[in-house]
Scaffold this motif. Structure first.
Motif, PDB file in Angstrom:
ATOM      1  N   ASP A   1       6.265 -25.027  15.026  1.00 56.82           N
ATOM      2  CA  ASP A   1       5.996 -23.680  15.543  1.00 56.82           C
ATOM      3  C   ASP A   1       4.620 -23.524  16.166  1.00 56.82           C
ATOM      4  O   ASP A   1       4.414 -22.636  16.989  1.00 56.82           O
ATOM      5  CB  ASP A   1       6.083 -22.655  14.394  1.00 56.82           C
ATOM      6  N   ILE A   2       3.678 -24.349  15.695  1.00 54.46           N
ATOM      7  CA  ILE A   2       2.273 -24.166  16.074  1.00 54.46           C
ATOM      8  C   ILE A   2       1.714 -25.535  16.435  1.00 54.46           C
ATOM      9  O   ILE A   2       1.921 -26.507  15.693  1.00 54.46           O
ATOM     10  CB  ILE A   2       1.464 -23.586  14.884  1.00 54.46           C
ATOM     11  N   LEU A   3       1.043 -25.631  17.577  1.00 53.59           N
ATOM     12  CA  LEU A   3       0.374 -26.883  17.960  1.00 53.59           C
ATOM     13  C   LEU A   3      -1.100 -26.584  18.181  1.00 53.59           C
ATOM     14  O   LEU A   3      -1.444 -25.719  19.001  1.00 53.59           O
ATOM     15  CB  LEU A   3       0.980 -27.438  19.259  1.00 53.59           C
ATOM     16  N   VAL A   4      -1.960 -27.301  17.461  1.00 48.18           N
ATOM     17  CA  VAL A   4      -3.401 -27.180  17.689  1.00 48.18           C
ATOM     18  C   VAL A   4      -3.898 -28.481  18.316  1.00 48.18           C
ATOM     19  O   VAL A   4      -3.910 -29.535  17.667  1.00 48.18           O
ATOM     20  CB  VAL A   4      -4.170 -26.892  16.380  1.00 48.18           C
ATOM     21  N   ASN A   5      -4.259 -28.399  19.585  1.00 48.09           N
ATOM     22  CA  ASN A   5      -4.799 -29.558  20.311  1.00 48.09           C
ATOM     23  C   ASN A   5      -6.297 -29.621  20.053  1.00 48.09           C
ATOM     24  O   ASN A   5      -7.094 -29.038  20.794  1.00 48.09           O
ATOM     25  CB  ASN A   5      -4.514 -29.405  21.810  1.00 48.09           C
ATOM     26  N   ASN A   6      -6.647 -30.317  18.976  1.00 44.91           N
ATOM     27  CA  ASN A   6      -8.050 -30.377  18.554  1.00 44.91           C
ATOM     28  C   ASN A   6      -8.717 -31.712  18.861  1.00 44.91           C
ATOM     29  O   ASN A   6      -9.915 -31.740  19.136  1.00 44.91           O
ATOM     30  CB  ASN A   6      -8.124 -30.080  17.049  1.00 44.91           C
TER      31      ASN A   6
ATOM     32  N   LYS B   1       8.368 -16.759  27.704  1.00 44.60           N
ATOM     33  CA  LYS B   1       9.309 -17.469  26.833  1.00 44.60           C
ATOM     34  C   LYS B   1       8.892 -17.350  25.365  1.00 44.60           C
ATOM     35  O   LYS B   1       9.426 -18.043  24.495  1.00 44.60           O
ATOM     36  CB  LYS B   1       9.394 -18.933  27.254  1.00 44.60           C
ATOM     37  N   GLY B   2       7.906 -16.512  25.100  1.00 42.76           N
ATOM     38  CA  GLY B   2       7.485 -16.267  23.717  1.00 42.76           C
ATOM     39  C   GLY B   2       6.523 -17.291  23.165  1.00 42.76           C
ATOM     40  O   GLY B   2       6.264 -17.336  21.960  1.00 42.76           O
ATOM     41  N   ILE B   3       5.991 -18.143  24.044  1.00 43.85           N
ATOM     42  CA  ILE B   3       4.998 -19.124  23.589  1.00 43.85           C
ATOM     43  C   ILE B   3       3.614 -18.621  23.975  1.00 43.85           C
ATOM     44  O   ILE B   3       3.336 -18.388  25.154  1.00 43.85           O
ATOM     45  CB  ILE B   3       5.255 -20.512  24.215  1.00 43.85           C
ATOM     46  N   ASN B   4       2.780 -18.427  22.959  1.00 45.32           N
ATOM     47  CA  ASN B   4       1.404 -17.995  23.203  1.00 45.32           C
ATOM     48  C   ASN B   4       0.529 -19.229  23.381  1.00 45.32           C
ATOM     49  O   ASN B   4       0.473 -20.081  22.489  1.00 45.32           O
ATOM     50  CB  ASN B   4       0.873 -17.199  22.019  1.00 45.32           C
ATOM     51  N   VAL B   5      -0.146 -19.325  24.517  1.00 40.70           N
ATOM     52  CA  VAL B   5      -1.083 -20.433  24.741  1.00 40.70           C
ATOM     53  C   VAL B   5      -2.480 -19.840  24.862  1.00 40.70           C
ATOM     54  O   VAL B   5      -2.749 -19.033  25.768  1.00 40.70           O
ATOM     55  CB  VAL B   5      -0.738 -21.233  26.012  1.00 40.70           C
ATOM     56  N   ASN B   6      -3.342 -20.200  23.923  1.00 41.89           N
ATOM     57  CA  ASN B   6      -4.716 -19.700  23.904  1.00 41.89           C
ATOM     58  C   ASN B   6      -5.655 -20.840  23.538  1.00 41.89           C
ATOM     59  O   ASN B   6      -5.205 -21.943  23.190  1.00 41.89           O
ATOM     60  CB  ASN B   6      -4.846 -18.569  22.867  1.00 41.89           C
TER      61      ASN B   6
ATOM     62  N   ALA C   1       6.625 -27.806  23.700  1.00 40.17           N
ATOM     63  CA  ALA C   1       7.266 -26.596  24.241  1.00 40.17           C
ATOM     64  C   ALA C   1       8.733 -26.811  24.589  1.00 40.17           C
ATOM     65  O   ALA C   1       9.521 -25.858  24.547  1.00 40.17           O
ATOM     66  CB  ALA C   1       6.503 -26.116  25.477  1.00 40.17           C
ATOM     67  N   ARG C   2       9.109 -28.035  24.936  1.00 44.34           N
ATOM     68  CA  ARG C   2      10.493 -28.259  25.414  1.00 44.34           C
ATOM     69  C   ARG C   2      11.551 -27.779  24.429  1.00 44.34           C
ATOM     70  O   ARG C   2      12.439 -27.010  24.816  1.00 44.34           O
ATOM     71  CB  ARG C   2      10.698 -29.735  25.772  1.00 44.34           C
ATOM     72  N   PRO C   3      11.517 -28.188  23.148  1.00 47.43           N
ATOM     73  CA  PRO C   3      12.563 -27.702  22.236  1.00 47.43           C
ATOM     74  C   PRO C   3      12.479 -26.201  21.991  1.00 47.43           C
ATOM     75  O   PRO C   3      13.517 -25.545  21.835  1.00 47.43           O
ATOM     76  CB  PRO C   3      12.334 -28.501  20.941  1.00 47.43           C
ATOM     77  N   LEU C   4      11.258 -25.637  21.985  1.00 49.05           N
ATOM     78  CA  LEU C   4      11.136 -24.188  21.802  1.00 49.05           C
ATOM     79  C   LEU C   4      11.838 -23.458  22.939  1.00 49.05           C
ATOM     80  O   LEU C   4      12.576 -22.487  22.720  1.00 49.05           O
ATOM     81  CB  LEU C   4       9.655 -23.768  21.766  1.00 49.05           C
ATOM     82  N   ILE C   5      11.619 -23.941  24.150  1.00 51.75           N
ATOM     83  CA  ILE C   5      12.209 -23.273  25.314  1.00 51.75           C
ATOM     84  C   ILE C   5      13.721 -23.478  25.321  1.00 51.75           C
ATOM     85  O   ILE C   5      14.484 -22.534  25.551  1.00 51.75           O
ATOM     86  CB  ILE C   5      11.533 -23.772  26.611  1.00 51.75           C
TER      87      ILE C   5
ATOM     88  N   GLU D   1      15.626 -23.937  22.772  1.00 52.39           N
ATOM     89  CA  GLU D   1      16.235 -23.169  21.678  1.00 52.39           C
ATOM     90  C   GLU D   1      15.999 -21.666  21.836  1.00 52.39           C
ATOM     91  O   GLU D   1      16.495 -20.868  21.020  1.00 52.39           O
ATOM     92  CB  GLU D   1      15.644 -23.618  20.327  1.00 52.39           C
ATOM     93  N   GLY D   2      15.205 -21.282  22.826  1.00 51.58           N
ATOM     94  CA  GLY D   2      14.949 -19.865  23.076  1.00 51.58           C
ATOM     95  C   GLY D   2      14.119 -19.201  21.998  1.00 51.58           C
ATOM     96  O   GLY D   2      14.276 -18.013  21.714  1.00 51.58           O
ATOM     97  N   ARG D   3      13.211 -19.959  21.366  1.00 48.39           N
ATOM     98  CA  ARG D   3      12.337 -19.320  20.372  1.00 48.39           C
ATOM     99  C   ARG D   3      10.868 -19.594  20.703  1.00 48.39           C
ATOM    100  O   ARG D   3      10.543 -20.532  21.418  1.00 48.39           O
ATOM    101  CB  ARG D   3      12.679 -19.768  18.957  1.00 48.39           C
ATOM    102  N   GLY D   4      10.027 -18.743  20.193  1.00 50.52           N
ATOM    103  CA  GLY D   4       8.618 -18.795  20.563  1.00 50.52           C
ATOM    104  C   GLY D   4       7.807 -19.752  19.708  1.00 50.52           C
ATOM    105  O   GLY D   4       8.317 -20.395  18.779  1.00 50.52           O
ATOM    106  N   GLY D   5       6.528 -19.846  20.028  1.00 50.74           N
ATOM    107  CA  GLY D   5       5.612 -20.691  19.278  1.00 50.74           C
ATOM    108  C   GLY D   5       4.189 -20.389  19.711  1.00 50.74           C
ATOM    109  O   GLY D   5       3.953 -19.479  20.523  1.00 50.74           O
ATOM    110  N   LYS D   6       3.262 -21.155  19.154  1.00 51.62           N
ATOM    111  CA  LYS D   6       1.838 -20.922  19.449  1.00 51.62           C
ATOM    112  C   LYS D   6       1.170 -22.257  19.780  1.00 51.62           C
ATOM    113  O   LYS D   6       1.329 -23.235  19.023  1.00 51.62           O
ATOM    114  CB  LYS D   6       1.118 -20.346  18.222  1.00 51.62           C
ATOM    115  N   ILE D   7       0.426 -22.284  20.855  1.00 56.99           N
ATOM    116  CA  ILE D   7      -0.415 -23.442  21.182  1.00 56.99           C
ATOM    117  C   ILE D   7      -1.866 -22.962  21.182  1.00 56.99           C
ATOM    118  O   ILE D   7      -2.188 -21.937  21.792  1.00 56.99           O
ATOM    119  CB  ILE D   7      -0.056 -24.038  22.556  1.00 56.99           C
TER     120      ILE D   7
END
Ligand code: NAP
Length: 253
Positions: free
Chosen positions: A87-92, A179-184, A128-132, A134-140
């Motif tokens: 659900d959440i990806l942190v690119n650290n 698509k419900g994915i927040n990228v910040n 993001a590919r499976p989220l999109i 499956e039509g569900r959101g997530g956070k990057i």
């Protein structure tokens, strides 16, 4: 409606989670209830122990060297195999190389751009590919830098990569917000980690930096966790494409 920072039932992926800011972010997300996949090339033992001691979300280690994009699909597949979701990806994960611009090498340019920018893009795409589909959101959440706003000195590939990362954050937000994915992104100020050891060991640079931070101290990694929890949580559902400084007031100066 109550504002929620609860991450229970969510699975987060944090790259470079063995130390420094990535470790602090992983511990904070787990503290908010997320299960956290710890991604990197070094032992995650310290982070695993800190998460286990806190006793909320659980952790799982995924070995990957992110200097190329070769492992990105496997990282996402392993995370989803662990809990059934991501659900959440942190690119650290990130690196820095220091030399005067006039002497800067191609190797130091490519190494930094590969980890800090290229892998971030392709890992985000694989996430993001499976989220999109499956039509569900997530956070990057991308870990940017003050060098997303400023020039700095002696770190040309780092400044280029972190300035590029701010742009990439905005582009992905524009494409995926609907698509419900927040990228910040979070732009940490000067934090006490391996990344800044050379600066802290140089008495002149150390006092010049400290003297310019309104808060009057180097950031401690745990001071970054709250911003990551916020951007990962339902409280940030309408926040898209921001680069949030957590810098003790540096940019306000
Ligand atoms: P750090 O202690 O050096 O941590 C960097 C992390 O990235 C480590 O976990 C490192 O793993 C990982 N990493 C680097 N190359 C990798 C690779 N090829 N494959 C997998 N993992 C890799 O520094 P940090 O300060 O915590 O940095 C975290 C992020 O914050 C970076 O993106 C950095 O640019 C950013 N940042 C830091 C500051 C600051 O003041 N500290 C300020 C602004 C932005 P290893 O331990 O195995 O090398």
């Amino acid at each position: 409606m109550a504002v929620s920072f609860d991450l229970s039932g969510k699975t987060a992926i944090v790259t470079g989670a063995n130390t420094g800011l990535g470790q602090a972010i992983a511990v904070a997300l787990a503290g908010a209830g997320a299960d956290v996949a710890l991604v990197g090339r070094s032992s995650m033992a310290d982070t695993e122990a800190a998460i286990a001691a806190a006793g909320s979300g659980k952790s799982h280690t995924i070995k990957a060297d992110l200097s190329t994009i070769e492992p990105v699909q496997d990282v996402i597949d392993q995370a989803i195999a662990w809990t059934g979701r991501a659900d959440i990806l942190v690119n650290n994960a990130g690196i820095i190389r220091r030399a005067d611009a006039i002497d800067f090498s191609e190797a130091d340019w490519d190494a930094v751009m590969d980890v800090n920018l290229k892998t971030v893009f392709f890992l985000s795409q694989a996430f993001a590919r499976p989220l999109i589909s499956e039509g569900r959101g997530g956070k990057i959440i991308n870990i940017a830098s003050l060098l997303s706003f400023q020039g700095g000195i002696r770190i040309p590939s780092y400044t280029a990569s972190k300035s590029g990362l701010a742009g990439l954050t905005r582009l992905l937000a524009c494409e995926w917000a609907g698509k419900g994915i927040n990228v910040n992104a979070i732009a940490p100020g000067y934090f006490s980690t391996n990344n800044t050891e050379a600066l802290r060991n140089d008495p002149d640079r150390n006092s010049a930096i400290l003297g310019r931070i309104p808060a009057g101290h180097w950031g401690q990694p745990e001071e970054l966790g709250g911003a990551a929890v916020f951007l990962a949580s339902p409280a940030a559902d309408y926040v898209h494409g921001v680069v949030l400084p957590v810098d003790g007031g540096w940019l306000a100066r």
